[in-house]
Design a protein around this motif. Structure first.
Motif, PDB file in Angstrom:
ATOM      1  N   HIS A 384       0.822  -1.207   0.000  1.00  0.00           N
ATOM      2  CA  HIS A 384       0.000   0.000   0.000  1.00  0.00           C
ATOM      3  C   HIS A 384       0.859   1.261   0.000  1.00  0.00           C
ATOM      4  N   ILE A 385       1.981   1.215   0.692  1.00  0.00           N
ATOM      5  CA  ILE A 385       2.881   2.366   0.704  1.00  0.00           C
ATOM      6  C   ILE A 385       3.369   2.670  -0.706  1.00  0.00           C
ATOM      7  N   ILE A 386       3.741   1.620  -1.418  1.00  0.00           N
ATOM      8  CA  ILE A 386       4.261   1.805  -2.781  1.00  0.00           C
ATOM      9  C   ILE A 386       3.160   2.254  -3.726  1.00  0.00           C
ATOM     10  N   SER A 387       2.019   1.579  -3.673  1.00  0.00           N
ATOM     11  CA  SER A 387       0.952   1.863  -4.639  1.00  0.00           C
ATOM     12  C   SER A 387       0.350   3.246  -4.457  1.00  0.00           C
ATOM     13  N   LEU A 388       0.413   3.800  -3.230  1.00  0.00           N
ATOM     14  CA  LEU A 388      -0.158   5.113  -2.974  1.00  0.00           C
ATOM     15  C   LEU A 388       0.878   6.241  -3.038  1.00  0.00           C
ATOM     16  N   SER A 389       2.126   5.890  -3.286  1.00  0.00           N
ATOM     17  CA  SER A 389       3.185   6.897  -3.368  1.00  0.00           C
ATOM     18  C   SER A 389       3.461   7.264  -4.823  1.00  0.00           C
ATOM     19  N   ARG A 390       4.392   8.200  -5.030  1.00  0.00           N
ATOM     20  CA  ARG A 390       4.747   8.580  -6.397  1.00  0.00           C
ATOM     21  C   ARG A 390       5.580   7.506  -7.087  1.00  0.00           C
ATOM     22  N   TYR A 391       5.950   6.481  -6.323  1.00  0.00           N
ATOM     23  CA  TYR A 391       6.705   5.371  -6.910  1.00  0.00           C
ATOM     24  C   TYR A 391       5.800   4.202  -7.273  1.00  0.00           C
ATOM     25  N   TYR A 392       4.512   4.477  -7.446  1.00  0.00           N
ATOM     26  CA  TYR A 392       3.563   3.395  -7.690  1.00  0.00           C
ATOM     27  C   TYR A 392       3.906   2.589  -8.942  1.00  0.00           C
ATOM     28  N   LYS A 393       4.647   3.200  -9.869  1.00  0.00           N
ATOM     29  CA  LYS A 393       5.012   2.468 -11.086  1.00  0.00           C
ATOM     30  C   LYS A 393       5.931   1.284 -10.779  1.00  0.00           C
ATOM     31  N   PHE A 394       6.633   1.372  -9.651  1.00  0.00           N
ATOM     32  CA  PHE A 394       7.510   0.262  -9.269  1.00  0.00           C
ATOM     33  C   PHE A 394       6.716  -1.013  -9.063  1.00  0.00           C
ATOM     34  N   ASN A 395       5.433  -0.849  -8.692  1.00  0.00           N
ATOM     35  CA  ASN A 395       4.584  -2.021  -8.498  1.00  0.00           C
ATOM     36  C   ASN A 395       4.462  -2.850  -9.767  1.00  0.00           C
ATOM     37  N   ILE A 396       4.573  -2.197 -10.905  1.00  0.00           N
ATOM     38  CA  ILE A 396       4.480  -2.924 -12.170  1.00  0.00           C
ATOM     39  C   ILE A 396       5.586  -3.949 -12.260  1.00  0.00           C
ATOM     40  N   VAL A 397       6.801  -3.468 -12.001  1.00  0.00           N
ATOM     41  CA  VAL A 397       7.962  -4.352 -12.097  1.00  0.00           C
ATOM     42  C   VAL A 397       7.821  -5.510 -11.114  1.00  0.00           C
ATOM     43  N   VAL A 398       7.503  -5.170  -9.864  1.00  0.00           N
ATOM     44  CA  VAL A 398       7.426  -6.196  -8.822  1.00  0.00           C
ATOM     45  C   VAL A 398       6.310  -7.197  -9.108  1.00  0.00           C
ATOM     46  N   MET A 399       5.142  -6.687  -9.449  1.00  0.00           N
ATOM     47  CA  MET A 399       3.995  -7.565  -9.672  1.00  0.00           C
ATOM     48  C   MET A 399       4.168  -8.456 -10.901  1.00  0.00           C
ATOM     49  N   LEU A 400       4.718  -7.899 -11.956  1.00  0.00           N
ATOM     50  CA  LEU A 400       4.930  -8.717 -13.150  1.00  0.00           C
ATOM     51  C   LEU A 400       5.986  -9.792 -12.907  1.00  0.00           C
TER      52      LEU A 400
END
Length: 521
Positions: A384-400
């Motif tokens: 939630h910290i990542i997805s709600l921050s300005r770094y939410y795009k990092f979730n793409i890399v991690v999730m994929l």
């Protein structure tokens, strides 16, 4: 089991209060959060009781049909992120802005419309792909498409309402639709088929109807909180290209969320497609029992999302770290207590279940899934910290990466070993643990927040000692006595150990005023 469940609920009340001990300036907000979070847990535990009753006394009569039911819902849930396309998260991320401008219902209306359009596009594409590649028509997904595809639409629309309601700090009633209704759907459909002799299609019809009722319930409850004003105008979102910002966030949310859903839901899909529906039923039964340890997690995360978003905007990372640590310890300690009670009582519980020998032979699955879930609890709301921050795009890399890793590990264990559902459990544990480690490192690097603490190590040692003491205690001839007294021993040892080690300050959170506030909706 009734004794254990009452104990679990009591511990849930006590442990979750710690995360809401805040400064005077935010006591009112946290009071709402606390009440909603704990009420959410109550509903979760009631759902667990229903699920446990079904798992022990109902579903073992026909593991194959239960395996089919457990194939349908997770498969539909894996497709939902494609249809939702991250719009549910955008309704949280941009709520403050659109609400201030009086356009929150405009955004909700357009989000629901977009979901319907996305569903029509996906459905058309699905049929085209299956016509171009006829071999796909041999899968169970194709055989059950008439049920799974409508389920996708209903669940997708429900997902948008669910996230929208978190903005009002209301998660209790939605949890009834999200957690309790699916268990009623499983139980009702199974009873119609097995005990009342109705055809499978009739049972599936009841199953779908329950989720349709949930969707209607979401709409009614949302309208009750604030009258829904349908507005499909787009001029507001065209201004300053605001729609591009929403689209970008939704796109990255979609790419990240689909990996998460694949990692969580693919187990049942893989077992149903490559092993058997009967094994899927056994795996699902074990998973449902051990899942009690994560019941409080989603309620806490849903209600905390707006708070995390606000803290990230202000940049108060020290407060975020404090909140993160307390939340993680609360969830981990509660989960550990539940885990210890479950693993020492499971062998005796299996003896009371029809076909319990099949579940007993798969007991290693329980331990592996349990340890993976405990580590997940210990990492708190990293995602939630990542997805709600300005770094939410990092979730793409991690999730994929997570999605690819999960699929690859499942295929390796299915094709290269004879471990069966144990291999699926190992693949799940490896993927989930690596996923959480990556998020811990990233959050510490960017925000200097870290969820783990020395208290967790003390708690883990105490839990291991309690389990070993209970296991080595002599068994009574009557398993019903063992089922109750061994988990009770674990609880007593954990209470005593916590008193001396001061892992968790239980005595500070047993106040009458807070307990009374739990009963105010």
């Amino acid at each position: 089991m009734p004794f254990l469940c009452r104990s679990f609920i009591l511990w849930g009340f006590i442990l979750l209060t710690n995360i809401f001990f805040r400064t005077d300036s935010s006591k009112r907000i946290m009071s709402v959060v606390a009440r909603q979070g704990i009420k959410y847990s109550i509903i979760g535990y009631l759902g667990f009781l229903l699920g446990t009753f079904s798992a022990i006394f109902i579903f073992p009569y026909d593991m194959e049909f239960y395996g089919k039911l457990r194939y349908i819902l997770p498969t539909a849930e894996m497709i939902v992120p494609i249809v939702v396309f991250g719009l549910s998260f955008s309704n949280v991320k941009f709520f403050s802005k659109v609400n201030a401008d009086g356009r929150h219902h405009n955004m909700l209306s357009l989000s629901l419309l977009a979901v319907v359009v996305n569903f029509l596009i996906f459905t058309g594409g699905y049929f085209v792909v299956n016509l171009l590649f006829p071999q796909l028509q041999k899968t169970e997904l194709w055989e059950m498409k008439r049920l799974i595809l409508p389920m996708v639409l209903v669940l997708a629309l429900s997902s948008v309402f669910n996230k929208f309601l978190t903005n009002y700090k209301r998660i209790v009633v939605p949890n009834i639709f999200e957690n309790f209704i699916p268990k009623l759907a499983n139980l009702g459909a199974f009873c119609l088929f097995f005990f009342l002799g109705f055809a499978e299609k009739t049972a599936y019809g009841f199953f779908f109807l329950m989720f349709l009722m949930s969707l209607l319930g979401y709409g009614y409850y949302t309208n009750r909180l604030e009258k829904i004003k349908p507005d499909f105008g787009v001029n507001y979102f065209k201004k300053d290209n605001f729609y591009r910002e929403i689209f970008t966030y939704s796109l990255f949310g979609f790419l990240g969320n689909i990996g998460n859903y694949i990692a969580i839901r693919i187990d049942n899909f893989m077992i149903g497609e490559f092993i058997s529906f009967e094994e899927n039923g056994i795996y699902s039964n074990i998973f449902s029992i051990i899942s009690i340890i994560v019941v409080p997690q989603m309620g806490l995360f849903n209600i905390s999302a707006p708070i995390i978003n606000k803290v990230l905007i202000t940049g108060d990372y020290r407060e975020l770290d404090r909140f993160h640590k307390k939340t993680s310890l609360s969830l981990f300690f509660l989960g550990l207590v539940l885990f210890c009670c479950i693993v020492v009582g499971f062998p005796y519980l299996a003896d009371f279940m029809k076909n319990g020998e099949d579940l007993r032979s798969s007991e290693p699955v329980l331990w592996i899934l349990g340890f993976a879930m405990l580590f997940d609890l210990a990492t708190g709301f990293n995602g939630h910290i990542i997805s709600l921050s300005r770094y939410y795009k990092f979730n793409i890399v991690v999730m994929l990466i997570l999605a690819v890793l999960t699929i690859s590990l499942n295929m390796i264990f299915l094709k290269k070993t004879n471990l069966g559902i144990l291999g699926i459990a190992i693949a799940y544990a490896i993927s989930l643990s690596l996923f959480n480690i990556i998020k811990i490192v990233f959050n510490y690097w960017k925000f200097k927040v870290f969820p783990l603490g020395i208290e967790m190590i003390y708690a883990m040692i105490l839990g291991c000692l309690s389990i070993n003491v209970a296991i080595f205690l002599p068994d009574f001839k009557l398993n019903i006595i063992n089922l109750f007294y061994k988990p009770a021993v674990v609880l007593i040892l954990l209470f005593i150990g916590n008193h001396f080690l001061k892992i968790y300050p239980l005595d500070k959170y047993l106040n009458k005023s807070f307990i009374k506030s739990l009963f105010r909706f």
